[in-house]
Design a protein around this motif. Structure first.
Motif, short mmCIF file in Angstrom:
data_model
loop_
_atom_site.label_atom_id
_atom_site.label_comp_id
_atom_site.label_asym_id
_atom_site.label_seq_id
_atom_site.Cartn_x
_atom_site.Cartn_y
_atom_site.Cartn_z
N SER A 163 57.30 74.36 27.97
CA SER A 163 57.30 74.84 28.39
C SER A 163 56.88 76.47 28.28
CB SER A 163 58.64 75.66 29.38
OG SER A 163 58.58 73.72 30.34
N THR A 164 55.52 77.02 29.07
CA THR A 164 56.04 78.58 28.61
C THR A 164 56.43 79.01 30.35
OG1 THR A 164 53.42 78.43 29.35
CG2 THR A 164 54.11 78.72 27.22
N LEU A 165 56.48 80.29 29.95
CA LEU A 165 56.96 81.33 31.09
C LEU A 165 57.72 82.88 31.40
CD1 LEU A 165 58.36 80.93 34.68
CD2 LEU A 165 60.76 80.46 33.61
N ALA A 166 57.13 83.71 31.85
CA ALA A 166 56.98 84.94 32.39
C ALA A 166 58.28 85.18 33.42
CB ALA A 166 56.34 85.98 31.85
N LEU A 167 59.70 86.05 32.90
CA LEU A 167 60.23 86.30 34.40
C LEU A 167 60.67 87.98 34.30
CD1 LEU A 167 63.21 84.33 33.34
CD2 LEU A 167 61.05 83.73 34.65
N ASP A 168 60.09 88.33 35.22
CA ASP A 168 59.56 89.60 35.26
C ASP A 168 60.08 90.03 36.43
OD1 ASP A 168 58.89 92.96 34.73
OD2 ASP A 168 57.14 92.74 36.12
N ALA A 169 61.37 91.25 36.56
CA ALA A 169 62.16 92.01 36.66
C ALA A 169 62.47 90.47 38.72
CB ALA A 169 61.05 92.74 38.46
N VAL A 170 63.47 89.55 37.61
CA VAL A 170 64.09 88.38 38.44
C VAL A 170 65.34 88.66 38.11
CG1 VAL A 170 64.14 85.87 37.94
CG2 VAL A 170 61.65 86.97 37.54
N SER A 171 65.60 88.23 39.52
CA SER A 171 67.42 88.10 39.08
C SER A 171 67.61 86.90 39.36
CB SER A 171 67.52 89.26 40.70
OG SER A 171 67.80 90.72 40.12
N ILE A 172 69.33 85.71 39.00
CA ILE A 172 70.04 84.92 38.96
C ILE A 172 71.55 85.86 39.43
CG2 ILE A 172 70.47 83.13 37.82
CD1 ILE A 172 67.47 83.07 35.99
N VAL A 173 71.66 85.50 40.12
CA VAL A 173 72.69 85.87 40.68
C VAL A 173 73.55 84.52 41.58
CG1 VAL A 173 73.68 86.91 42.28
CG2 VAL A 173 71.49 87.36 41.65
N GLY A 174 75.00 84.54 40.80
CA GLY A 174 75.87 83.35 41.71
C GLY A 174 75.89 82.32 40.92
N SER A 175 75.05 82.24 39.92
CA SER A 175 75.17 80.76 39.07
C SER A 175 76.50 80.06 39.42
CB SER A 175 74.17 80.02 37.96
OG SER A 175 74.19 79.48 37.51
N GLU A 176 77.11 78.69 39.40
CA GLU A 176 78.11 77.80 39.05
C GLU A 176 77.81 77.91 37.80
OE1 GLU A 176 78.64 74.64 41.95
OE2 GLU A 176 79.80 75.87 43.20
N ALA A 177 77.17 77.47 37.18
CA ALA A 177 76.86 77.70 35.18
C ALA A 177 75.82 78.91 34.67
CB ALA A 177 76.47 75.95 35.13
N HIS A 178 75.16 77.76 33.60
CA HIS A 178 74.15 78.90 33.15
C HIS A 178 73.17 79.67 34.69
CE1 HIS A 178 75.56 76.91 29.85
NE2 HIS A 178 76.10 77.95 29.62
N GLY A 179 73.31 81.27 34.33
CA GLY A 179 72.11 81.31 34.65
C GLY A 179 70.57 80.64 34.39
N LEU A 180 70.38 81.33 32.66
CA LEU A 180 68.99 80.51 32.33
C LEU A 180 69.42 79.96 30.97
CD1 LEU A 180 66.27 80.35 31.76
CD2 LEU A 180 66.85 82.46 30.32
N VAL A 181 68.56 78.36 31.17
CA VAL A 181 69.34 77.49 29.61
C VAL A 181 67.50 77.64 28.90
CG1 VAL A 181 69.17 75.74 28.40
CG2 VAL A 181 70.88 75.95 30.23
N ALA A 182 67.21 77.53 28.29
CA ALA A 182 66.19 77.91 27.26
C ALA A 182 66.23 77.24 25.47
CB ALA A 182 65.23 79.42 27.51
N HIS A 183 65.34 75.64 26.20
CA HIS A 183 65.25 75.23 24.47
C HIS A 183 64.33 75.43 22.97
CE1 HIS A 183 68.22 72.21 25.26
NE2 HIS A 183 68.31 72.46 26.69
N GLU A 184 64.88 75.15 22.62
CA GLU A 184 64.25 75.06 20.97
C GLU A 184 63.06 75.48 21.33
OE1 GLU A 184 63.42 73.34 16.71
OE2 GLU A 184 63.99 72.00 18.06
N ASP A 185 61.37 74.70 21.93
CA ASP A 185 60.31 74.64 21.70
C ASP A 185 59.19 75.46 23.03
OD1 ASP A 185 59.91 73.15 19.18
OD2 ASP A 185 60.19 72.05 20.82
N VAL A 186 60.39 76.41 23.61
CA VAL A 186 60.21 77.23 24.95
C VAL A 186 59.03 78.13 24.32
CG1 VAL A 186 61.20 75.97 26.74
CG2 VAL A 186 61.30 77.95 25.14
N ASP A 187 58.72 78.93 25.25
CA ASP A 187 58.23 80.26 25.42
C ASP A 187 58.39 80.79 26.68
OD1 ASP A 187 56.81 82.87 24.46
OD2 ASP A 187 55.30 81.90 24.16
#
Length: 606
Positions: A163-187
């Motif tokens: 997957s490809t993904l660009a985050l700009d001015a993104v807020s990840i708030v109050g996750s019960e676990a991780h906010g972000l998980v990103a694996h090997e082949d992603v961009d």
């Protein structure tokens, strides 16, 4: 109406002054427009979502069923609000893309209607394309369920596949676990974004960590670090730079550097127990901090000596011009040395060069490391080593004889369990490069016999302390020797060179020095020699001596003190053994000053 009036006036002005013009481009500049209040939430079904659609600006929705997109583009315009039911998820897979186009005043909101419930979050799996751009988005109260069987996979945003993904001015708030998980082949790139009040802000593969921008904010997360490395074969393969974040990168397992990895000044990398960083032959590590922004390598349990294994460097080489596999400047290396690097007992070290690796180490501090701070073997290189500080370690360094001359005399060694530098790994180690050993303010401990097959110069103040029955052989270039060697000790009256045993012993603790070469560079000046004569040099019972001068070899002594010790001060093997003396003192030697084997006689002095 006001905006339309303005555009009309602009158009009239253009026609009046120029005869023609192009109407100004419309923008989503919402700085003066209030976000409309949501009064009527619509039901967002998978049927509407699945084939691609547009959620128009300012609209508000409730999603009570999983949403899945495998074909087409879903665009979520500015000001859209979606409230998710318990454990509801959004999955975007190959063929589908998700664009979220919020603005500062009209952000996109993904949350729950009830602060007591949570939803699963968003997954991108093999979703590719520039349309995967999220701007000014708030993702709140997600992370309720795992995305797969892995215990770590619960996350507000889970990105895997290619997957490809660009985050700009993104807020990840109050996750019960991780906010972000990103694996090997992603961009994945993250800029101007915030992780707030999550269990853990992010967990990323080491080849993806460069996507976290230096302007990323981390606020009040339960675990104040970014987790890195999923498995012990993970590797950095792409050339990249890790930014200096507000929080440390926490290395969860061993990982490899197989591309070019640069750490920005101020970066903190901490390691879980027994974890390590290994720079492979094809890799390169640049850790160059600043005096006020050092790069820190430490244990996750800060202050626990030997908590993690350390850093190994296999890259670089011994050929000239030298190529460094790693460079460390203004770094701190702490809490390492807890696991041996190979089968050799005691082979644990914070920085380990056990093969043909090369590292430039300057202005660094090694502190609180178990066993050794630095280990450098025969095929490695540490040229340029200078201005480093060693304190609070178990031991300082273990070096092959060829590595000692690569140390500048500008480092500070103090407050370690053993303030000394250990030299020689095995009794066939050979010094093969002309070199100068400099005074570092602590002794060099010679662990076992070694051979000098090049020109070795000892600077004023150098102290060599020899282990039990150790010896130094200055070779003549014959047999297995690569070339003739020489030993020059350049002591002064106020700063003599000292050769002695690790433990003082008037009966002899170490054997001594054997000279087999004939060269004027076999010259000892203002040198003190003590504790020799622990064993014979040959089968001759008289051959125990501080200095053994072989047939055809030569030695010059000037202002040298020999003794106390067992046996003799000097043993002359034949009439072709040449000794020249000026101002030599023999004292407290068990058998006498000089034994002349050719005449079977004891000489009282030179």
């Amino acid at each position: 109406m006001a905006q339309a009036t303005i555009r009309t006036v602009q158009l009239i002005a253009c026609l009046s002054w120029m005869g023609a013009c192009t109407a100004p481009e419309e923008t989503n500049d919402d700085t003066s427009e209030p976000l409309p209040e949501c009064t009527d939430r619509q039901e967002l079904t998978n049927e509407r979502f699945a084939g691609g659609s547009v959620l128009p600006e300012g609209s508000c929705w409730t999603a009570n069923e999983p949403l899945s997109l495998s074909d087409g583009l879903v665009t979520i315009e500015r000001g859209v609000s979606i409230h998710f039911g318990t454990d509801v998820s959004v999955r975007v897979t190959a063929g589908g893309t998700l664009r979220m186009a919020g603005t500062e005043s009209w952000p996109v909101e993904l949350t729950t209607s009830d602060p007591l419930i949570t939803w699963q979050g968003v997954q991108l799996a093999d979703s590719q394309g520039t349309d995967n751009l999220w701007e000014h988005v708030r993702i709140e109260r997600a992370g309720s369920e795992r995305w797969n069987g892995a215990a770590y996979s619960a996350a507000a945003l889970f990105v895997d596949g290619s997957s490809t993904l660009a985050l700009d001015a993104v807020s990840i708030v109050g996750s019960e676990a991780h906010g972000l998980v990103a694996h090997e082949d992603v961009d994945v790139t993250v800029t101007g974004s915030t992780f707030e009040a999550n269990e853990t802000p992010a967990y990323v593969h080491p080849d993806v960590a460069h996507g976290l921008g230096a302007d990323t904010r981390f606020i009040d997360n339960v675990n104040g670090h970014v987790r890195v490395v999923f498995g012990n074969n993970d590797a950095v393969q792409r050339d990249q730079t890790w930014a200096a974040l507000e929080v440390p990168y926490r290395i969860e397992n061993r990982f490899y550097v197989e591309g070019a990895l640069t750490l920005a000044p101020g970066t903190v990398v901490e390691f879980v127990q027994d974890a390590s960083l290994r720079v492979r032959e094809e890799g390169n590590l640049v850790a160059e901090g600043l005096a006020d922004q050092p790069i820190v390598f430490r244990g996750a349990s800060a202050g626990t000596r030997g908590f993690w294994q350390g850093i190994s460097v296999e890259a670089g080489g011994t050929d000239d011009p030298l190529t460094y596999g790693a460079s460390f400047d203004h770094c701190r290396v702490e809490d390492a040395g807890g696991v041996e690097w190979n089968g050799r007992p005691g082979s644990s070290a914070a920085v380990w060069l056990g093969g043909a690796g090369a590292a430039l180490i300057t202005n660094c501090t090694f502190d609180n490391n178990e066993r050794y701070a630095l280990w450098a073997d025969e095929e490695s290189r540490i040229d340029g080593f200078a201005a480093n500080t060693f304190s609070g370690n178990g031991r300082v360094m273990f070096l092959h004889p060829d590595r000692v001359g690569e140390l500048a005399g500008t480092s500070v060694i103090s407050g370690n369990d053993e303030d000394r530098i250990h030299v020689v790994f095995g009794n066939n180690n050979r010094l093969t490069h002309d070199t100068i050993w400099r005074d570092l303010g602590v002794p060099y401990e010679i662990v076992v016999r070694f051979h000098v097959e090049a020109d070795l110069v000892l600077d004023p103040g150098v102290i060599l302390e020899f282990a039990q029955d150790a010896q130094l052989i200055v070779s003549d270039g014959g047999g297995s020797a690569a070339s003739p060697g020489s030993l020059t000790a350049q002591g002064t009256s106020s700063d003599p060179v000292v050769l002695r045993g690790v433990t003082p012993d008037a009966d002899g603790f170490w054997v001594g020095v054997r000279f087999e070469s004939n060269t004027p560079d076999n010259l000892l000046i203002h040198t003190q020699v003590e504790d020799t004569g622990s064993d014979r040099w040959t089968g001759d019972p008289e051959s125990d001596a501080a200095f053994f001068i072989a047939d055809g070899a030569s030695l010059t002594l000037e202002d040298v003190e020999i003794g106390p010790g067992g046996g003799y001060g000097v043993y002359l093997e034949s009439s072709d053994s040449t000794l020249q003396c000026t101002g030599v003192t023999f004292s407290a030697l068990e058998d006498g000053a000089i034994y002349d084997d050719d005449n079977s006689s004891v000489l009282p002095g030179c």
